[in-house]
Design a protein around this motif. Sequence first.
Motif, PDB file in Angstrom:
ATOM      1  N   ARG A  82      54.528  17.483  16.973  1.00 47.87           N
ATOM      2  CA  ARG A  82      54.543  18.746  16.245  1.00 47.87           C
ATOM      3  C   ARG A  82      53.418  19.701  16.621  1.00 47.87           C
ATOM      4  NH1 ARG A  82      54.271  15.520  10.821  1.00 47.87           N
ATOM      5  NH2 ARG A  82      52.867  14.533  12.298  1.00 47.87           N
ATOM      6  N   ILE A 123      48.574  22.784  23.579  1.00 47.03           N
ATOM      7  CA  ILE A 123      48.765  22.982  25.026  1.00 47.03           C
ATOM      8  C   ILE A 123      48.451  24.421  25.397  1.00 47.03           C
ATOM      9  CG2 ILE A 123      50.526  23.062  26.854  1.00 47.03           C
ATOM     10  CD1 ILE A 123      51.695  20.510  25.762  1.00 47.03           C
ATOM     11  N   ILE A 124      48.844  25.345  24.524  1.00 48.64           N
ATOM     12  CA  ILE A 124      48.544  26.755  24.781  1.00 48.64           C
ATOM     13  C   ILE A 124      47.067  27.049  24.544  1.00 48.64           C
ATOM     14  CG2 ILE A 124      49.045  29.140  24.138  1.00 48.64           C
ATOM     15  CD1 ILE A 124      51.727  28.240  23.110  1.00 48.64           C
ATOM     16  N   SER A 166      44.716  25.486  26.952  1.00 49.02           N
ATOM     17  CA  SER A 166      45.087  25.591  28.378  1.00 49.02           C
ATOM     18  C   SER A 166      45.299  24.216  29.001  1.00 49.02           C
ATOM     19  CB  SER A 166      44.006  26.335  29.180  1.00 49.02           C
ATOM     20  OG  SER A 166      43.897  27.659  28.759  1.00 49.02           O
ATOM     21  N   VAL A 167      46.079  23.413  28.327  1.00 49.73           N
ATOM     22  CA  VAL A 167      46.306  22.041  28.781  1.00 49.73           C
ATOM     23  C   VAL A 167      47.417  21.995  29.826  1.00 49.73           C
ATOM     24  CG1 VAL A 167      47.192  19.779  28.028  1.00 49.73           C
ATOM     25  CG2 VAL A 167      45.502  21.010  26.633  1.00 49.73           C
ATOM     26  N   ARG A 168      47.253  21.108  30.775  1.00 49.35           N
ATOM     27  CA  ARG A 168      48.330  20.818  31.718  1.00 49.35           C
ATOM     28  C   ARG A 168      48.879  19.433  31.395  1.00 49.35           C
ATOM     29  NH1 ARG A 168      47.920  18.297  36.680  1.00 49.35           N
ATOM     30  NH2 ARG A 168      45.689  18.720  36.806  1.00 49.35           N
ATOM     31  N   GLY A 201      41.500  26.075  14.145  1.00 48.79           N
ATOM     32  CA  GLY A 201      41.112  25.097  15.170  1.00 48.79           C
ATOM     33  C   GLY A 201      41.524  25.546  16.549  1.00 48.79           C
ATOM     34  N   SER A 202      41.344  26.783  16.820  1.00 45.74           N
ATOM     35  CA  SER A 202      41.910  27.348  18.035  1.00 45.74           C
ATOM     36  C   SER A 202      40.827  27.990  18.871  1.00 45.74           C
ATOM     37  CB  SER A 202      42.980  28.354  17.641  1.00 45.74           C
ATOM     38  OG  SER A 202      43.592  28.892  18.780  1.00 45.74           O
ATOM     39  N   TYR A 203      41.241  28.704  19.879  1.00 44.90           N
ATOM     40  CA  TYR A 203      40.288  29.330  20.785  1.00 44.90           C
ATOM     41  C   TYR A 203      39.806  30.672  20.259  1.00 44.90           C
ATOM     42  CZ  TYR A 203      44.572  31.698  22.354  1.00 44.90           C
ATOM     43  OH  TYR A 203      45.747  32.401  22.418  1.00 44.90           O
ATOM     44  N   ALA A 206      53.615  27.521  28.952  1.00 44.74           N
ATOM     45  CA  ALA A 206      53.488  27.543  27.491  1.00 44.74           C
ATOM     46  C   ALA A 206      52.633  28.737  27.114  1.00 44.74           C
ATOM     47  CB  ALA A 206      52.863  26.238  26.998  1.00 44.74           C
ATOM     48  N   CYS A 207      53.323  29.797  26.680  1.00 42.97           N
ATOM     49  CA  CYS A 207      52.650  31.078  26.449  1.00 42.97           C
ATOM     50  C   CYS A 207      52.516  31.360  24.959  1.00 42.97           C
ATOM     51  CB  CYS A 207      53.439  32.173  27.148  1.00 42.97           C
ATOM     52  SG  CYS A 207      52.710  33.799  26.974  1.00 42.97           S
ATOM     53  N   GLY A 208      53.553  31.033  24.182  1.00 39.87           N
ATOM     54  CA  GLY A 208      53.511  31.284  22.743  1.00 39.87           C
ATOM     55  C   GLY A 208      54.519  30.405  22.036  1.00 39.87           C
ATOM     56  N   MET A 209      54.373  30.283  20.717  1.00 35.26           N
ATOM     57  CA  MET A 209      55.291  29.454  19.932  1.00 35.26           C
ATOM     58  C   MET A 209      55.626  30.191  18.648  1.00 35.26           C
ATOM     59  SD  MET A 209      54.205  25.523  20.692  1.00 35.26           S
ATOM     60  CE  MET A 209      54.236  24.977  22.425  1.00 35.26           C
ATOM     61  N   TYR A 261      54.876  29.788  13.995  1.00 35.29           N
ATOM     62  CA  TYR A 261      53.617  30.258  13.418  1.00 35.29           C
ATOM     63  C   TYR A 261      53.638  30.339  11.895  1.00 35.29           C
ATOM     64  CZ  TYR A 261      52.357  31.650  18.217  1.00 35.29           C
ATOM     65  OH  TYR A 261      52.080  31.672  19.548  1.00 35.29           O
ATOM     66  N   TRP A 275      55.038  22.241  11.270  1.00 36.51           N
ATOM     67  CA  TRP A 275      55.657  22.583  12.538  1.00 36.51           C
ATOM     68  C   TRP A 275      56.766  21.593  12.889  1.00 36.51           C
ATOM     69  CZ3 TRP A 275      52.892  25.448  16.915  1.00 36.51           C
ATOM     70  CH2 TRP A 275      52.141  26.508  16.376  1.00 36.51           C
ATOM     71  N   GLN A 333      52.397  23.766  31.235  1.00 35.53           N
ATOM     72  CA  GLN A 333      51.035  24.272  31.426  1.00 35.53           C
ATOM     73  C   GLN A 333      50.741  25.373  30.423  1.00 35.53           C
ATOM     74  OE1 GLN A 333      48.769  24.022  34.737  1.00 35.53           O
ATOM     75  NE2 GLN A 333      47.434  24.665  33.065  1.00 35.53           N
ATOM     76  N   GLY A 334      49.743  25.123  29.593  1.00 35.37           N
ATOM     77  CA  GLY A 334      49.239  26.196  28.752  1.00 35.37           C
ATOM     78  C   GLY A 334      48.248  27.023  29.541  1.00 35.37           C
ATOM     79  N   PHE A 335      48.109  28.260  29.148  1.00 34.33           N
ATOM     80  CA  PHE A 335      47.145  29.090  29.878  1.00 34.33           C
ATOM     81  C   PHE A 335      46.645  30.196  28.969  1.00 34.33           C
ATOM     82  CE2 PHE A 335      49.646  32.954  30.828  1.00 34.33           C
ATOM     83  CZ  PHE A 335      50.898  32.519  30.416  1.00 34.33           C
ATOM     84  N   VAL A 336      45.455  30.619  29.243  1.00 35.45           N
ATOM     85  CA  VAL A 336      44.883  31.723  28.494  1.00 35.45           C
ATOM     86  C   VAL A 336      44.582  32.797  29.524  1.00 35.45           C
ATOM     87  CG1 VAL A 336      42.937  32.452  27.079  1.00 35.45           C
ATOM     88  CG2 VAL A 336      44.049  30.269  26.631  1.00 35.45           C
ATOM     89  N   ARG A 380      41.374  33.890  31.747  1.00 36.10           N
ATOM     90  CA  ARG A 380      40.941  33.158  32.932  1.00 36.10           C
ATOM     91  C   ARG A 380      41.439  33.811  34.219  1.00 36.10           C
ATOM     92  NH1 ARG A 380      42.995  27.104  34.009  1.00 36.10           N
ATOM     93  NH2 ARG A 380      41.909  26.775  35.978  1.00 36.10           N
TER      94      ARG A 380
END
Lengths: 344, 344
Positions: A268, A273-274, A277-279, B66-68, B252-255, B259, B264, B281-284, B287
């Motif tokens: 859940r 991952i987002i 920035s996990v792979r 708990g996020s960035y 993995a850009c958004g969910m 939200y 979830w 792959q998540g990414f921010v 970067r």
Amino acid sequence: MEQVTNKQIVLKHYVNGFPKETDMLLNDSSTINLNLPHGSSNAVLVKNLYLSCDPYMRARMSPSIGSYIDSFTLGSPLSGYGVAKVIDSGHSNFKKGDFVWGGTGWEEYSIINAPETLFKIEHTDVPLSYYSGILGMHGMTAYAGFYEVCAPKKGEYVFVSAAVGAVGQLVGQFAKLSGCYVVGSAGTKEKVDLLKNKFGFDEAFNYKEEQDLDAALKRYFPNGIDIYFDNVGGKMLEAVLSNIRLHGRIAACGMVSQYNLEQWEGVRNLSHIITKSVRMQGFVVTRYYHMYPKYLEMIIPLIKQGKIIYIEDIAEGLESAPAALVGLYSGKNVGKQVVVVARE
Amino acid sequence: MEQVTNKQIVLKHYVNGFPKETDMLLNDSSTINLNLPHGSSNAVLVKNLYLSCDPYMRARMSPSIGSYIDSFTLGSPLSGYGVAKVIDSGHSNFKKGDFVWGGTGWEEYSIINAPETLFKIEHTDVPLSYYSGILGMHGMTAYAGFYEVCAPKKGEYVFVSAAVGAVGQLVGQFAKLSGCYVVGSAGTKEKVDLLKNKFGFDEAFNYKEEQDLDAALKRYFPNGIDIYFDNVGGKMLEAVLSNIRLHGRIAACGMVSQYNLEQWEGVRNLSHIITKSVRMQGFVVTRYYHMYPKYLEMIIPLIKQGKIIYIEDIAEGLESAPAALVGLYSGKNVGKQVVVVARE
């Protein structure tokens, strides 16, 4: 023409839930001719020595798995990885007396129709059974999965689940050789002791004794996890995602916690991952087989110098194979589960 | 010292479930001095022109994520991406009259204490509002996410969810420019028409009209999906995993589907990541900001030549910002949601 009995382990019916020994049976009425028919192009006839029992085989016991491998054929011998000796060969790369590893049948003798998929064993100054694990598919899985997929850096925090398994025990030791901090999980006190005292993991814990996997991981990884080598999936994966660090990597190797469930557990918290920035990377070891010679060059000296420890759980005789396979799913085996069909 | 009113959109309380307009309020009693105090080193004072409404902002409306990024501060203006004009500057890189984009407040005027995070706008022969989207963070997200994370190859099958959104509409067009087959999902007939007739997607469908997302994807991708640009997570991600091809990639850009949920949804079929050797792959985007000049070089000519279409949904006036933001979560906006605070 020498005709002999060829005992086989056969799948009786497709399986729901946990597999049982009685899902398989020993067929001792089959026979085989120990010479290939003249002109049987390419095929190789082998005598099977060691068979590997692997969690992924559960998927092949279901009727349709929508996967990269087929279901077993009912009434036919199971198949998997093993070590064998060439008895007769119609292929120029193999000759009588060669030792090989690769895909073979759960039977005393097998005809391999595509021997290009077999690896010839060149180094016989290590136990032959090792080619059903550390020097075969499992070793390559740990090697490619850890070094290529996880791309470890010195000082990183590494977590391995099912850590006493054929792959897990190696990944942990590779992580230590790479200067990482490594923690393993397993399902008995005996295995936890092995991880700490034999395989050199920094820490280990018994996941069955943890009420709260998230809390357990926070205890062992107060700074979070850089690399997770996932052999189990499910709730442990969820707990790892809650503790993953920025730019974390997850090698998705197996999901043994799920294989016998009617309905798989949902994960859940993929949002990590987002935000981190996990792979997360699945991989199939065959894609990395070109690196096998390089791997042997690294691993054989480490084995001989005692710098890599490898533990096998040996079951004697083809008859014991169903129990050995079924035991994987209750965590009965300690170390890599091997079945000895014959010793040379 | 010119003192003026500085209207602000303020978060009243933290939010559970779907956000409502009444979770925010318009504060019109705040004032600001339109000159920076002497010696206020580095800060820049800006007049906000365009504000971007983005799905990720929902996370900041919760107390702890708990996020960035941090939660919004109660009683303070919200913040997000926007386009602004420099009114006064204590930073040598910026001077009065410059246009900039980057992180700013949901208010008429903002003091930016770390203006190094701002991008100076050099090309003003395109609509300024575009820097709150296609020429700003969203464009870079689509660009880095598609070209770098997804690593597309000509002829591949690409699926984009929330495809009319700021990022989705671009990803689909990049996929077409790369010679891919691309299908988008959206939540109204109007949006589906836009995808097919305006943005040039090969196909599009309304996910709200599909009883079975798996079946819908099988209809549009009989050969499976190579690349999934995921803006929504949840059940759509699960359906994609069931249709992913060998060596598939998921950015993995958004969910956004998740939200506002208390709990979830779980994704139950992550095993496809293993069996299909998938990379998720998540990414921010931050970067990848070093690639911004290269991106502008590509995108501005494409916009001018009409080879890239960009649709904005413009809300007039700071007062309209709460409704515009809330509307994102019911899919009310058609195209990139922008709030005009002032036109220069």
